[in-house]
Scaffold this motif. Structure first.
Motif, PDB file in Angstrom:
ATOM      1  N   VAL A  24       0.847  -1.201   0.000  1.00  0.00           N
ATOM      2  CA  VAL A  24       0.000   0.000   0.000  1.00  0.00           C
ATOM      3  C   VAL A  24       0.876   1.242   0.000  1.00  0.00           C
ATOM      4  CG1 VAL A  24      -1.664   1.346   1.349  1.00  0.00           C
ATOM      5  CG2 VAL A  24      -1.973  -1.129   1.080  1.00  0.00           C
ATOM      6  N   LYS A  25       1.885   1.250   0.855  1.00  0.00           N
ATOM      7  CA  LYS A  25       2.813   2.391   0.930  1.00  0.00           C
ATOM      8  C   LYS A  25       3.570   2.571  -0.382  1.00  0.00           C
ATOM      9  CE  LYS A  25       5.807   5.231   3.177  1.00  0.00           C
ATOM     10  NZ  LYS A  25       6.944   5.269   2.263  1.00  0.00           N
ATOM     11  N   ASP A  26       3.956   1.467  -1.038  1.00  0.00           N
ATOM     12  CA  ASP A  26       4.712   1.535  -2.286  1.00  0.00           C
ATOM     13  C   ASP A  26       3.906   2.163  -3.419  1.00  0.00           C
ATOM     14  OD1 ASP A  26       6.814   0.209  -1.048  1.00  0.00           O
ATOM     15  OD2 ASP A  26       6.266  -1.758  -1.851  1.00  0.00           O
ATOM     16  N   MET A  27       2.605   1.866  -3.485  1.00  0.00           N
ATOM     17  CA  MET A  27       1.808   2.212  -4.675  1.00  0.00           C
ATOM     18  C   MET A  27       0.961   3.460  -4.532  1.00  0.00           C
ATOM     19  SD  MET A  27       0.373  -1.466  -6.046  1.00  0.00           S
ATOM     20  CE  MET A  27      -0.531  -1.837  -4.537  1.00  0.00           C
ATOM     21  N   PHE A  28       0.643   3.857  -3.301  1.00  0.00           N
ATOM     22  CA  PHE A  28      -0.336   4.930  -3.113  1.00  0.00           C
ATOM     23  C   PHE A  28       0.260   6.090  -2.337  1.00  0.00           C
ATOM     24  CE2 PHE A  28      -2.839   1.054  -3.676  1.00  0.00           C
ATOM     25  CZ  PHE A  28      -3.701   1.459  -4.689  1.00  0.00           C
ATOM     26  N   PHE A  29      -0.291   7.267  -2.593  1.00  0.00           N
ATOM     27  CA  PHE A  29       0.181   8.482  -1.935  1.00  0.00           C
ATOM     28  C   PHE A  29      -0.408   8.597  -0.525  1.00  0.00           C
ATOM     29  CE2 PHE A  29       0.303   9.449  -6.507  1.00  0.00           C
ATOM     30  CZ  PHE A  29       1.649   9.774  -6.640  1.00  0.00           C
ATOM     31  N   PHE A  30       0.208   9.443   0.265  1.00  0.00           N
ATOM     32  CA  PHE A  30      -0.148   9.614   1.675  1.00  0.00           C
ATOM     33  C   PHE A  30      -1.649   9.844   1.852  1.00  0.00           C
ATOM     34  CE2 PHE A  30      -0.710  11.941   5.580  1.00  0.00           C
ATOM     35  CZ  PHE A  30       0.250  11.455   6.447  1.00  0.00           C
ATOM     36  N   ASN A  34      -3.876  24.794   8.560  1.00  0.00           N
ATOM     37  CA  ASN A  34      -3.188  25.475   7.460  1.00  0.00           C
ATOM     38  C   ASN A  34      -2.422  24.522   6.544  1.00  0.00           C
ATOM     39  OD1 ASN A  34      -3.740  28.418   8.232  1.00  0.00           O
ATOM     40  ND2 ASN A  34      -2.863  27.556  10.107  1.00  0.00           N
ATOM     41  N   GLY A  35      -3.069  23.423   6.191  1.00  0.00           N
ATOM     42  CA  GLY A  35      -2.491  22.514   5.207  1.00  0.00           C
ATOM     43  C   GLY A  35      -1.567  21.461   5.777  1.00  0.00           C
ATOM     44  N   LEU A  36      -1.298  21.503   7.092  1.00  0.00           N
ATOM     45  CA  LEU A  36      -0.359  20.554   7.703  1.00  0.00           C
ATOM     46  C   LEU A  36      -1.105  19.388   8.355  1.00  0.00           C
ATOM     47  CD1 LEU A  36       2.183  22.984   9.386  1.00  0.00           C
ATOM     48  CD2 LEU A  36       2.315  21.920   7.139  1.00  0.00           C
ATOM     49  N   PHE A  37      -0.450  18.241   8.370  1.00  0.00           N
ATOM     50  CA  PHE A  37      -1.053  17.038   8.949  1.00  0.00           C
ATOM     51  C   PHE A  37      -0.080  16.385   9.912  1.00  0.00           C
ATOM     52  CE2 PHE A  37      -1.786  12.483   9.121  1.00  0.00           C
ATOM     53  CZ  PHE A  37      -3.143  12.415   9.344  1.00  0.00           C
ATOM     54  N   LYS A  38      -0.616  15.931  11.051  1.00  0.00           N
ATOM     55  CA  LYS A  38       0.154  15.134  12.013  1.00  0.00           C
ATOM     56  C   LYS A  38      -0.569  13.812  12.266  1.00  0.00           C
ATOM     57  CE  LYS A  38       3.111  18.302  14.517  1.00  0.00           C
ATOM     58  NZ  LYS A  38       3.698  18.579  15.837  1.00  0.00           N
ATOM     59  N   PRO A  39       0.182  12.741  12.524  1.00  0.00           N
ATOM     60  CA  PRO A  39      -0.429  11.416  12.651  1.00  0.00           C
ATOM     61  C   PRO A  39      -1.512  11.309  13.720  1.00  0.00           C
ATOM     62  CG  PRO A  39       1.949  11.203  12.391  1.00  0.00           C
ATOM     63  CD  PRO A  39       1.659  12.668  12.550  1.00  0.00           C
ATOM     64  N   GLU A  40      -1.400  12.084  14.799  1.00  0.00           N
ATOM     65  CA  GLU A  40      -2.370  11.954  15.904  1.00  0.00           C
ATOM     66  C   GLU A  40      -3.799  12.259  15.470  1.00  0.00           C
ATOM     67  OE1 GLU A  40       1.248  11.284  17.468  1.00  0.00           O
ATOM     68  OE2 GLU A  40       0.780  13.149  16.403  1.00  0.00           O
ATOM     69  N   ALA A  41      -3.973  12.929  14.327  1.00  0.00           N
ATOM     70  CA  ALA A  41      -5.322  13.186  13.819  1.00  0.00           C
ATOM     71  C   ALA A  41      -6.063  11.886  13.525  1.00  0.00           C
ATOM     72  CB  ALA A  41      -5.252  14.046  12.562  1.00  0.00           C
ATOM     73  N   ARG A  42      -5.332  10.799  13.287  1.00  0.00           N
ATOM     74  CA  ARG A  42      -5.959   9.507  12.976  1.00  0.00           C
ATOM     75  C   ARG A  42      -6.670   8.898  14.190  1.00  0.00           C
ATOM     76  NH1 ARG A  42      -5.758   9.223   7.438  1.00  0.00           N
ATOM     77  NH2 ARG A  42      -3.638   9.183   6.620  1.00  0.00           N
ATOM     78  N   LEU A  43      -6.236   9.231  15.390  1.00  0.00           N
ATOM     79  CA  LEU A  43      -6.640   8.463  16.565  1.00  0.00           C
ATOM     80  C   LEU A  43      -8.058   8.748  17.050  1.00  0.00           C
ATOM     81  CD1 LEU A  43      -3.319   8.563  18.636  1.00  0.00           C
ATOM     82  CD2 LEU A  43      -4.223   6.689  17.237  1.00  0.00           C
ATOM     83  N   TRP A  44      -8.688   9.824  16.576  1.00  0.00           N
ATOM     84  CA  TRP A  44     -10.038  10.123  17.048  1.00  0.00           C
ATOM     85  C   TRP A  44     -11.012   9.003  16.707  1.00  0.00           C
ATOM     86  CZ3 TRP A  44     -10.413  13.534  20.632  1.00  0.00           C
ATOM     87  CH2 TRP A  44      -9.521  14.607  20.679  1.00  0.00           C
ATOM     88  N   THR A  45     -10.769   8.307  15.611  1.00  0.00           N
ATOM     89  CA  THR A  45     -11.652   7.194  15.233  1.00  0.00           C
ATOM     90  C   THR A  45     -11.664   6.108  16.300  1.00  0.00           C
ATOM     91  OG1 THR A  45     -11.201   7.619  12.889  1.00  0.00           O
ATOM     92  CG2 THR A  45     -12.109   5.469  13.440  1.00  0.00           C
ATOM     93  N   ASN A  46     -10.544   5.911  16.993  1.00  0.00           N
ATOM     94  CA  ASN A  46     -10.457   4.843  17.988  1.00  0.00           C
ATOM     95  C   ASN A  46     -11.376   5.072  19.185  1.00  0.00           C
ATOM     96  OD1 ASN A  46      -7.636   5.052  16.551  1.00  0.00           O
ATOM     97  ND2 ASN A  46      -7.849   2.934  17.267  1.00  0.00           N
ATOM     98  N   MET A  54       0.210   4.312  12.931  1.00  0.00           N
ATOM     99  CA  MET A  54       1.565   3.790  13.062  1.00  0.00           C
ATOM    100  C   MET A  54       2.342   3.942  11.753  1.00  0.00           C
ATOM    101  SD  MET A  54       1.576   2.966  16.226  1.00  0.00           S
ATOM    102  CE  MET A  54       2.949   1.889  16.586  1.00  0.00           C
ATOM    103  N   LEU A  55       1.667   3.745  10.623  1.00  0.00           N
ATOM    104  CA  LEU A  55       2.325   3.936   9.324  1.00  0.00           C
ATOM    105  C   LEU A  55       2.722   5.399   9.134  1.00  0.00           C
ATOM    106  CD1 LEU A  55       3.229   2.948   6.518  1.00  0.00           C
ATOM    107  CD2 LEU A  55       0.897   3.374   5.723  1.00  0.00           C
ATOM    108  N   ASP A  56       1.824   6.331   9.483  1.00  0.00           N
ATOM    109  CA  ASP A  56       2.144   7.754   9.372  1.00  0.00           C
ATOM    110  C   ASP A  56       3.303   8.132  10.296  1.00  0.00           C
ATOM    111  OD1 ASP A  56       0.053   7.935   7.614  1.00  0.00           O
ATOM    112  OD2 ASP A  56      -1.318   8.919   9.008  1.00  0.00           O
ATOM    113  N   SER A  57       3.404   7.449  11.430  1.00  0.00           N
ATOM    114  CA  SER A  57       4.466   7.760  12.388  1.00  0.00           C
ATOM    115  C   SER A  57       5.821   7.262  11.899  1.00  0.00           C
ATOM    116  CB  SER A  57       4.142   7.127  13.747  1.00  0.00           C
ATOM    117  OG  SER A  57       2.960   7.667  14.296  1.00  0.00           O
ATOM    118  N   TYR A  58       5.840   6.090  11.283  1.00  0.00           N
ATOM    119  CA  TYR A  58       7.093   5.497  10.785  1.00  0.00           C
ATOM    120  C   TYR A  58       6.896   5.026   9.342  1.00  0.00           C
ATOM    121  CZ  TYR A  58       8.172   5.633  15.732  1.00  0.00           C
ATOM    122  OH  TYR A  58       8.368   6.063  17.018  1.00  0.00           O
TER     123      TYR A  58
END
Length: 529
Positions: free
Chosen positions: A199-205, A392-404, A453-457
């Motif tokens: 997934v990481k190889d073929m697709f964008f962030f 302002n256009g920036l993303f940090k991985p912690e934004a993913r965790l609200w779903t949990n 975890m993927l966004d983090s590393y």
């Protein structure tokens, strides 16, 4: 916070001045460096065309492509939509085989026990061993896929897995069955870990969450789909080997698709386009011959081993694994022991369901996974886009965790409902409702924690997937040994209530990661070769 205040100031500047913070992110992404904060939306950052340097954007004209694709048509990021998604489908089907083959043994234990003169619980030991080998095998394939490539690992692991499944289908001896069930687990688990790297190889962030959702949905659905089919097959034929033949047939189907369509997805971005080795024929890449001829293109085995150890001891890795194990392990435990729990005679305090009735019950987790994927497919992107617009256009991985947190709202009461239904011997509708709620939450949590975890590393995708898979199955493996005795000894109301409390306790880890994750990543640094 300082970075965000600077960006807010830039937002108010009428001439769209680009401050040094944003310029730093632009430069890092132009040269291909991975950073903790990603510039993901040039529009939300209020950048004019001349401000974004040489960054390439998506067709919408404002989403920044991360990583930046090369000019090489052989770069998997440049493959056509059709090729990318054909390979994603094969990757997902190959990941599907691991848990599908593992859980196929769940409805067989009664008939196998009768044939071999053993109790169902004793026969189930082979299933427990298969589960733990899914976790151990995943760690082995991390090393091999990074050292040899994705495509040959897919072909050879599936070929070996098909052979071991065939042995399980034809054997008449429990000892032989026990041994080959373990080998099935080792081989068929490969793309439950390597799939994330593809997934990481073929697709964008900005595409990762949706594609991870497809991959995760198939292998989370698989341990419910094989008992679903298996129970109906048993009801119709009374032959447990027919179920193993079904698993073998799907392995063979997957092998045909691999031979027809699979390609090597790894692309070494540290090598300039003009110095990339000629890719040769697709068949040679699938078999692993091209990778052997161009072995300097890949990491050395020693480097792979060092990276694997380094990833494990990154500050957020073990907390993430603990959270996932504490949340997911009950799904594996329920599935392993479902036949014992549901087919216990009514006079012994059970429900007395036959194979066909149990088969119908497996509609519950299948529908729950489908609903979880449908909701998460859009909701995860909604969260990410909302965060990007507000920052302002920036993303940090912690934004993913609200779903949990939303996932926990379903998982905790779901487990309680199952326990109360069993202890009070209420209608099986309670099992349907509670099990469905829990699996819906598991689906949401799995995609979110994997994407986080993927966004983090991001340069350790195989390692991240391998350790999350290990946490998932090791927890489930242990539950298989004491789920049923625990419930019988203390009552299912208490046992499932404690399980719900453990899922709730996992939220403490989640809050810790959400609050301190960025700081911990900075202290630990990225995973390096």
């Amino acid at each position: 916070m300082a970075d965000e205040k600077n960006l807010a100031a830039a937002h108010l500047d009428p001439i769209h001045h680009v401050n040094t913070t944003v310029r730093g992110y632009i430069h890092e992404q132009e040269v291909g460096h991975e950073t903790d904060t990603v510039l993901l939306d040039a529009g939300a950052a209020h950048l004019e065309k001349g401000d974004i340097g040489t960054l390439k954007l998506a067709r919408d004209g404002h989403t920044v492509l991360v990583p930046q694709p090369s000019a090489d048509p052989e770069d998997p990021l440049n493959w056509s939509w059709r090729k990318k998604h054909a390979i994603l489908a094969i990757v997902s089907l190959t990941a599907f085989l691991g848990d599908f083959g593992s859980a196929a043994g769940v409805p067989l234990i009664v008939l196998q026990g009768e044939e071999w003169g053993m109790s169902p619980a004793d026969v189930n030991v082979a299933g427990n061993l298969n589960v733990i080998m899914l976790g151990i095998g995943g760690l082995i394939w991390i090393l091999i896929s990074s050292w040899w490539g994705r495509a040959p690992v897919m072909f050879w692991s599936t070929l070996l897995g098909a052979a071991f499944t065939l042995a399980c289908a034809v054997t008449t001896d429990f000892t032989v069955f026990y041994a080959f069930r373990a080998l099935m687990g080792v081989t068929l688990t490969a793309f439950q870990v390597t799939g994330l790297a593809c997934v990481k190889d073929m697709f964008f962030f900005h595409e990762h969450a949706r594609k991870i959702g497809i991959w995760v949905a198939l292998f989370i659905m698989s341990p419910y789909l094989s008992p679903f089919f298996g129970n109906f097959i048993l009801a119709g034929t009374g032959n447990w080997r027919a179920v193993m033949w079904l698993v073998f047939a799907i392995c063979c189907l997957d092998l045909v698709l691999i031979v027809l369509f699979m390609d090597e997805t790894f692309y070494n971005r540290s090598i300039p386009h003009e110095r990339q080795p000629a890719r040769g024929s697709r068949m040679m890449r699938m078999l692993g011959v091209w990778q052997i001829k161009n072995h300097s293109y890949f990491k050395t085995f020693g480097t792979c081993a060092r990276r694997m150890i380094s990833t494990l001891f990154k500050p957020i890795m073990i907390p993430g694994m603990l959270y996932y194990a504490m949340s997911f392990m009950w799904a594996v435990g329920i599935n392993i022991t479902s036949t014992i729990l549901l087919e216990t005679p009514v006079v012994a305090g059970g429900y007395g369901f036959g194979p066909q009735a149990v088969g119908y019950l497996y509609f519950t987790p299948l529908v729950a996974v489908a609903l979880g994927e449908g909701f998460g497919h859009w909701f995860n992107d909604f969260l990410a886009n909302r965060y990007v617009r507000k920052h302002n256009g920036l993303f940090k991985p912690e934004a993913r965790l609200w779903t949990n947190y939303i996932a926990a709202v379903f998982m905790i009461p779901g487990l309680i409902i199952v326990g109360q239904t069993l202890v009070q011997h209420l209608s099986y509708a309670g099992i349907v409702m509670g099990w469905g709620m829990y699996v819906f939450g598991v689906m949401l949590a799995s995609v979110a924690i994997t994407a986080y975890m993927l966004d983090s590393y991001p340069n350790a995708s195989s390692e991240v997937a391998g350790y999350l898979n290990f946490a998932r199955v090791v927890g489930g493996f242990s539950i298989g040994y004491f789920q049923q005795p625990w419930g019988a000894a203390q009552g299912y109301g208490i046992s499932f209530g404690i399980q719900a409390a453990i899922v709730g306790a996992a939220l403490i880890i989640l809050c810790f990661l959400q609050t301190c994750g960025g700081w911990l990543r900075t202290k630990g640094g990225p995973v390096r070769d």
